[in-house]
Structure formats: C-alpha cells, structure tokens
Design an enzyme around this catalytic site. Structure first.
Site, short mmCIF file in Angstrom:
data_model
loop_
_atom_site.label_atom_id
_atom_site.label_comp_id
_atom_site.label_asym_id
_atom_site.label_seq_id
_atom_site.Cartn_x
_atom_site.Cartn_y
_atom_site.Cartn_z
N ASP A 11 21.96 -22.69 0.28
CA ASP A 11 20.99 -23.12 1.26
C ASP A 11 19.99 -23.55 -0.25
O ASP A 11 19.59 -23.07 -0.97
CB ASP A 11 20.51 -22.79 1.90
CG ASP A 11 18.76 -23.14 2.95
OD1 ASP A 11 18.43 -24.16 2.60
OD2 ASP A 11 19.25 -22.43 4.04
N HIS A 13 16.81 -25.49 0.37
CA HIS A 13 15.09 -25.49 1.04
C HIS A 13 14.31 -24.79 0.74
O HIS A 13 13.97 -23.30 0.70
CB HIS A 13 15.06 -25.31 2.72
CG HIS A 13 16.21 -26.75 3.05
ND1 HIS A 13 17.77 -26.62 3.17
CD2 HIS A 13 16.41 -27.41 4.02
CE1 HIS A 13 18.33 -27.14 4.26
NE2 HIS A 13 17.55 -28.22 4.23
C1 B12 Z 1 12.90 -31.04 3.01
C2 B12 Z 1 14.97 -30.94 3.97
C3 B12 Z 1 15.58 -31.18 3.07
C4 B12 Z 1 15.28 -32.05 2.03
C5 B12 Z 1 14.97 -30.56 1.15
C6 B12 Z 1 14.62 -30.00 0.00
C7 B12 Z 1 13.57 -28.63 -1.16
N1 B12 Z 1 14.41 -28.22 -2.14
O1 B12 Z 1 13.13 -28.12 -0.28
C8 B12 Z 1 16.38 -31.99 1.21
C9 B12 Z 1 17.31 -33.89 1.55
C10 B12 Z 1 17.64 -31.63 0.04
C11 B12 Z 1 17.81 -31.27 2.74
C12 B12 Z 1 19.07 -31.41 1.80
C13 B12 Z 1 19.59 -30.72 3.23
N2 B12 Z 1 19.27 -30.47 4.78
CO1 B12 Z 1 17.72 -30.70 4.84
N3 B12 Z 1 15.31 -30.88 5.85
C14 B12 Z 1 14.45 -30.91 5.25
C15 B12 Z 1 13.32 -31.20 6.57
C16 B12 Z 1 12.53 -32.28 6.59
C17 B12 Z 1 12.47 -29.92 6.14
C18 B12 Z 1 12.12 -28.65 5.52
C19 B12 Z 1 11.06 -27.54 5.17
O2 B12 Z 1 10.35 -27.74 4.08
N4 B12 Z 1 10.23 -27.54 5.77
C20 B12 Z 1 8.97 -26.79 5.50
C21 B12 Z 1 8.77 -25.51 5.77
C22 B12 Z 1 7.69 -25.10 4.98
O3 B12 Z 1 9.22 -25.30 7.06
P1 B12 Z 1 10.15 -24.56 7.22
O4 B12 Z 1 12.00 -24.62 6.14
O5 B12 Z 1 11.22 -25.15 8.34
O6 B12 Z 1 10.25 -23.04 6.88
C23 B12 Z 1 9.59 -22.63 8.14
C24 B12 Z 1 9.73 -21.54 9.30
O7 B12 Z 1 11.66 -21.61 9.88
C25 B12 Z 1 9.96 -20.18 8.33
N5 B12 Z 1 10.77 -19.74 8.12
C26 B12 Z 1 11.40 -19.93 6.97
N6 B12 Z 1 12.74 -19.31 6.87
C27 B12 Z 1 12.11 -17.46 7.02
C28 B12 Z 1 12.11 -16.12 7.01
C29 B12 Z 1 11.44 -15.89 7.45
C30 B12 Z 1 12.07 -13.95 7.73
C31 B12 Z 1 10.43 -16.13 8.52
C32 B12 Z 1 9.51 -14.45 9.54
C33 B12 Z 1 10.36 -16.76 8.73
C34 B12 Z 1 10.54 -18.35 7.94
O8 B12 Z 1 8.36 -20.06 7.81
C35 B12 Z 1 8.14 -21.55 7.15
C36 B12 Z 1 6.82 -21.91 7.78
O9 B12 Z 1 6.80 -22.12 9.36
C37 B12 Z 1 14.45 -30.68 7.43
C38 B12 Z 1 14.12 -31.00 8.80
C39 B12 Z 1 12.52 -29.76 9.41
N7 B12 Z 1 11.28 -30.61 10.10
O10 B12 Z 1 12.73 -28.95 8.91
C40 B12 Z 1 15.41 -30.24 7.16
C41 B12 Z 1 16.52 -29.52 7.40
C42 B12 Z 1 16.20 -28.35 7.07
N8 B12 Z 1 17.92 -29.85 6.77
C43 B12 Z 1 18.83 -29.32 7.64
C44 B12 Z 1 20.48 -29.92 7.22
C45 B12 Z 1 21.46 -30.32 7.63
C46 B12 Z 1 20.24 -30.26 6.10
C47 B12 Z 1 21.75 -30.65 4.91
C48 B12 Z 1 22.84 -29.97 5.08
C49 B12 Z 1 21.96 -32.56 4.92
C50 B12 Z 1 23.41 -32.53 4.49
N9 B12 Z 1 23.81 -32.70 5.19
O11 B12 Z 1 23.14 -32.73 3.19
C51 B12 Z 1 21.10 -30.16 2.59
C52 B12 Z 1 21.83 -29.17 2.58
C53 B12 Z 1 21.47 -29.18 1.40
C54 B12 Z 1 21.39 -27.75 0.79
N10 B12 Z 1 22.71 -26.90 0.21
O12 B12 Z 1 20.47 -26.68 1.40
C55 B12 Z 1 18.89 -29.04 9.25
C56 B12 Z 1 19.11 -27.58 8.73
C57 B12 Z 1 20.44 -27.75 10.59
C58 B12 Z 1 20.69 -26.52 11.30
N11 B12 Z 1 19.61 -25.36 10.94
O13 B12 Z 1 21.06 -26.75 11.90
C59 B12 Z 1 17.22 -29.56 9.09
C60 B12 Z 1 16.61 -28.74 10.49
C61 B12 Z 1 16.85 -31.62 9.42
C62 B12 Z 1 17.70 -31.84 11.24
N12 B12 Z 1 17.11 -31.09 11.99
O14 B12 Z 1 19.10 -31.74 11.00
N13 B12 Z 1 16.63 -31.01 3.22
#
Ligand code: B12
Lengths: 141, 400
Positions: A11, A13
């Site tokens: 992963d 992200h």
């Molecule tokens: C930006 C993004 C990308 C970028 C990442 C860039 C980078 N280097 O970070 C790129 C384009 C590279 C990417 C790639 C992929 N992505 Co992407 N990506 C996203 C996106 C749009 C935003 C993620 C983000 O940064 N959010 C902002 C942060 C702050 O929020 P967050 O990550 O959700 O974290 C929050 C909470 O989850 C929480 N949290 C996170 N971790 C933890 C841990 C603990 C302990 C706690 C308490 C809370 C917590 O805290 C954060 C703040 O509240 C999301 C969709 C979305 N809107 O969330 C998809 C998403 C995460 N990606 C997804 C997928 C599938 C992929 C790919 C597999 C796509 C593909 N087929 O190639 C690849 C995987 C690459 C890899 N090897 O990991 C899916 C995951 C689906 C799932 N889990 O079922 C998502 C959800 C999109 C979707 N709806 O389908 N991605």
C-alpha cells in the site's frame, strides 16, 4: 509512550500516514514512522528495537485482511511482544462491509483496537481511552 | 633511481603477484615455498631496486579477510544493518544470531575474528541479560564490539571483558549509522593484513601503508568509465585464487537502507579456484543447477577431480555462476542485486588470465536464462591488464 506506525504491505497511500505521524506527536507520543510499504515483520521488529508499547497499522487500498490473517502466527514467534497494544485503521476491506463483522473479525486476528473507516481523531481518542482504562477492549466508534 | 614521481604499484594476491609502473605491467605466479618478499625480490628485484621506498605502493588480498559473528535483536534492523556494514568492510559473516533465541544456537567452534553485538535504539533498555554472556563464554573470539543501545553500555562493560564500545548503528529514527563500525572493522582488517608475518617483511621495500586489494579496487570504481566503455549500472567481479569479490553500485540494491557510499562490495571468502578450490566445489555441488551447467559446458562432474587447465577453466566458470546466483533473488542472501538492470559486468583478477570473453559470456547468458529466465545480456568487459587495480592504487595515492 512509544508508537510504531506505518502502512502495511504494498500500500502506498501516504496522506493518512503523514497525518497520523503529526497527530500522534501533537498528542505527546514518541512516533516511529515506518512509512508506506511496510511488511508485518518490520513492524514487529521495530517494536523490538524501540521497546514501543503501541503498534498502529494503517491500510487504505484493501489489502489489510490478507496481512491481518498472518498476525497471530508471526507475533507468536516473538518472545517479548505480549504486552504490545495492537491497533489497525483505514479501509479494512475491499469495497464496503458491515462494520460490526469487520471489527469482530479483526479482533480475532489479534488486534485490540479496530478502526474501519473511522476518522483519525476519533481513533486516537479511543486509543487514549484504551490506555487509560486499563485495556478494556474498547471499540473504535 | 626512478624518474621523478614515478610510482611502483604491487598487488599481492593469493596466487599471483602483479607489478605496475607507468609504462609496464608484469605478473608472476607465486612460489609458495618462499616468503613473499624473497619471491618478489627474486623475480622482480631489478624493478624494485629502481624505486625509492616512498614511491612503492603495495596492496594485498593474500589474507582472505576476517570472520565475524553478529548477535542482534531483530532481522530487519540490528542484524540487517550490522551485516550490511560488515560486508561493506570486507568481513565474512560466519553466522548471525537472533538474540531472543540465543539458547538454541550451537556456537561455532572456529576462532572468530570479531563478534558484533547490536540491538535497540538509545532510549531502549533492559535488552540483554545473562543468556548473552553465557553464549559469549562458549565462543572463541579475538575481538568483540558493542554497537547497540547506549543504555545497555554499563551492563555490557561489566559483563564482557575487553569489549569495544562504539556509537549505536541504529539511530533514533531506526535508520542506519555506518560510519563508526565501518571504520572499526576496516581498521581491524587493515591490522590483520599488516600483522601477517609475510606482509610485515614487505615494509622493507615500501614506506607507505599496505592496503587490502578490495579497498583499492573499490577506490577505482567511480573512475572506471574513464578507462573502459562501461555502461552504468555495472558490477565488477574480482575472481581470484582464494576469494571472489563483487563490487556494485548502490542503486542496484533492492533495499531501503540509506548510506553515503556510492559503491559497496561483498567478499565471498571461500570461492576461489586455487586456495579454496575444495569449498568452491562443495558450493557447486550444493547448487541444483550445476549439473545442468556442467552438461552445458560438455563435461561431467569428474572434472572436479582433475588437475588440468580445463578443470581450472570450468571452476572459474562455476565461480561466476555461483556468485551471480548468490546475488540474485534465487538465493535469499543479505543483499540481492537487481541483476536485470545491469548494463555491464566487468571482470578482473586471476580470471582474466584463464577465461576468454566467449567463455565468460557463455556462463553469464546461461545464468540469465536458467535462473532469471531472461534474455538479458549485459556487456562483458575483461580487465586483462589490471587497469582497474592500477587506477585504484593511483587514486588512493593521489588522495593521500
Ligand atoms: C489519493 C488516492 C490514491 C493515490 C495515492 C497517492 C499517495 N501516494 O498517497 C493513488 C492514485 C496512487 C492511488 C492508488 C491506488 N488506489 Co487509491 N485512493 C486515493 C483516494 C482518492 C484518497 C486517499 C487519501 O489520501 N485520502 C486522504 C486521507 C487523509 O484519508 P484516508 O486515507 O481515508 O485516511 C483517513 C482515515 O481512513 C483514517 N485512517 C487511515 N489510516 C488509519 C489508521 C488508524 C489506526 C486510524 C485510527 C485511522 C486511520 O485517517 C485518515 C484521516 O481521517 C482514495 C479515495 C478516498 N476518497 O478516500 C482512494 C482509495 C483509497 N484507493 C483505492 C484503490 C483501490 C487504489 C488502487 C488499488 C487503484 C488501482 N486499481 O490501481 C491503487 C493502489 C496503489 C497501492 N499500491 O496502494 C480504493 C481502496 C478501496 C478499498 N479499500 O476497497 C479507494 C478507497 C478509492 C475507491 N473508493 O475505490 N490512490
């Protein structure tokens, strides 16, 4: 208190990982951030080298469960990690799922705190409660 | 007297020695019944006489390196970091011990040149206890160095006689700190060379410090493309009579250890065709592809019992194959190189006197096909004139 954090497996992200690092520091924890792309063994090894009390794994791309299934087996090979508080958060399944089921599955995998799609601050509050209340198996939401 | 500023470079190998002046290079098979200095003055006395002691520079690989045993508390940090540093200092690791299971290890009976104990960041304490000291008591070693948590130092000092304490190789962000341990190990290696009776006599003909050959070769690497048409990234194999050395640029390593050096090296102590012939054969027999390789070379395993020129050639070819295997993902070693990314393979050392370029390329392409299932074929460059070693010796000399 020392916390190891990082994003498990392949992963990449990174955004949440940076936020976790900053938020933990702001709350006074000593943070060891292993970054994205971290394998389970590295998490446990980092706990051994630092003497950390908490392991906080994050997973966003849907591969969490594959790794979580390995946790008990691998952790059993370590002789001094019995007290380690195990926490995981992010998107813990592929697509959507029933949170109750997800939490209970992950607890079976060996996690104390499971935060599926929970906002970070809420998650960190529950960690604090868990530490202060003396290991009540608190849930995240 | 020699012309002003002209230097004489001498390299003492386990099998050959080489002399190089500004316009001339010669090499001689060593006479093992003679002391090195006698042998050298007997064969090349005229040249040596021409030079002032200050203008003679010697390096040696005749000692084959030091052995180390590492005790650490995790695979991903303490053991990995210490192993990495030891390798880069030209030390052979004979065993690594995971501290939590220390009671399950059988201590090696050989004399170990240096034991390295490591574990924990500086704020971590209560890491080591009696089981460490019991294990150490059953070991036979010449030096011991502690490079773990500062908080452990008082207990370590109290319990381990003559222990050398150096700064932790793991910093507070779990990153590697190479400098101090590397310096210590490099100095030990150096002292080991200088301590050898045979080598000591060589100070009769030089006023300069005698260095280890791999160190000198490593110095040449940044300049290598000035002398050869080498395309980066490349690896350099120095296959000789007692050891095989491999030098490689850091970007070929599949690893996230961050270090300052551009080039690293590994020494395989027991992969040589003369002095460590038996262990080379042993390593070959352990490798499941070797019989296929022998078939490919149209010989049978009886070749191992022969003492012919042909047998030496085959052993050299095996050494190339084995060393590439050791560096590839096929064998999980300390370091795996991205062998598919290599553009050139440079060969130096005794091997250049035994094999021609076709014989070498034959093996390299066999390796890529069989082990990496790829048609990749890096350019092969033979350093038959020991230019690399001369280059390194000169660079070293210029830096002083
Ligand atoms: C930006 C993004 C990308 C970028 C990442 C860039 C980078 N280097 O970070 C790129 C384009 C590279 C990417 C790639 C992929 N992505 Co992407 N990506 C996203 C996106 C749009 C935003 C993620 C983000 O940064 N959010 C902002 C942060 C702050 O929020 P967050 O990550 O959700 O974290 C929050 C909470 O989850 C929480 N949290 C996170 N971790 C933890 C841990 C603990 C302990 C706690 C308490 C809370 C917590 O805290 C954060 C703040 O509240 C999301 C969709 C979305 N809107 O969330 C998809 C998403 C995460 N990606 C997804 C997928 C599938 C992929 C790919 C597999 C796509 C593909 N087929 O190639 C690849 C995987 C690459 C890899 N090897 O990991 C899916 C995951 C689906 C799932 N889990 O079922 C998502 C959800 C999109 C979707 N709806 O389908 N991605």
């Amino acid at each position: 208190m020392k916390v190891i954090t990082g994003v498990v497996g392949n992963d990449i992200h990174v955004v949440a990982n940076r936020l976790i690092d900053l938020s933990l520091q702001a709350r006074g924890y000593e943070v060891f951030n292993l970054g994205v792309n971290t394998y389970l063994e590295e998490f446990f090894d980092a706990a051994v080298e630092t003497g950390a009390e908490v392991l906080m794994i994050s997973s966003l791309n849907g591969e969490a469960e594959g790794w979580a299934r390995e946790v008990k087996l691998l952790k059993a090979k370590y002789k001094q990690l019995d007290e380690l508080i195990m926490m995981i958060g992010g998107n813990l399944v592929v697509g959507s799922g029933n949170t109750e089921d997800i939490v209970s599955r992950y607890k079976n995998y060996g996690f104390d705190l499971v935060c599926h799609q929970v906002d970070l601050n809420t998650g960190l509050d529950s960690l604090e409660a868990f530490i202060n209340d003396g290991k009540i198996k608190e849930r995240c939401q | 007297m020699s012309r002003e500023n002209e230097k004489l470079f001498i390299d003492i190998g386990s099998t050959y020695f080489k002399l190089s002046t500004s316009e001339h290079l010669e090499q001689h098979f060593r006479n093992f019944n003679k002391d090195i200095l006698d042998d050298l003055t007997h064969k090349c006395g005229n040249i040596i006489k021409r030079f002032d002691k200050n203008d003679v520079h010697i390096c040696s690989s005749a000692n084959g390196g030091l052995s180390a045993l590492i005790i650490g508390i995790s695979q991903s940090f303490s053991l990995k970091y210490a192993a990495n540093i030891a390798f880069n200092s030209g030390i052979n690791i004979i065993d690594t011990v995971l501290y939590q299971n220390i009671e399950e290890y059988t201590p090696p009976s050989d004399l170990i040149d240096v034991v390295i104990v490591v574990g924990g960041i500086n704020s971590h304490d209560n890491i080591f206890s009696a089981s460490l000291y019991q294990y150490l008591a059953s070991l036979n070693y010449s030096n011991i160095v502690f490079v773990g948590s500062e908080k452990e130092v008082p207990a370590i000092k109290d319990n381990i006689e003559n222990v050398v304490i150096l700064p932790n190789i793991i910093d507070d962000r779990l990153h590697i700190v190479e400098k101090y341990l590397k310096e210590f190990l490099t100095n030990l290696y150096q002292q080991d060379i200088e301590g050898k009776e045979d080598i000591k006599h060589l100070y009769d003909i030089t006023a300069n410090q005698i260095f280890s050959t791999p160190y000198i070769v490593n110095k040449a690497l940044p300049f290598i493309d000035a002398r050869f048409s080498v395309v980066n990234p490349f690896i350099l194999l120095d296959i000789g009579g007692a050891t095989t050395d491999i030098h490689y640029s850091k970007d070929l390593v599949d690893d996230n250890i961050v270090t300052e050096n551009e080039y690293d090296r590994l020494v395989f102590k027991k992969l040589g065709v003369y002095k460590s012939r038996q262990s080379l054969i042993f390593a070959a027999k352990e490798n499941e592809f070797v019989y296929e390789l022998l078939m490919h070379l149209k010989v049978t395993e009886n070749i191992f019992d022969e003492e012919s020129e042909k047998a030496t050639k085959i052993l050299m070819q095996l050494a190339i194959f084995l060393v590439l295997c050791k560096m590839s993902h096929y064998k999980k070693a300390y370091i795996n190189l991205k062998l598919l990314a290599i553009n050139s393979i440079v060969l130096t050392g005794g091997i250049t006197k035994v094999l021609n370029i076709d014989e070498i390329e034959n093996i390299i392409s066999f390796f890529y096909k069989k082990i990496l299932t790829s048609d990749h074929s890096p350019a092969t460059i033979l350093d038959s004139n020991y230019d690399i070693w001369t280059l390194g010796a000169k660079e070293k000399e210029l830096c002083q």
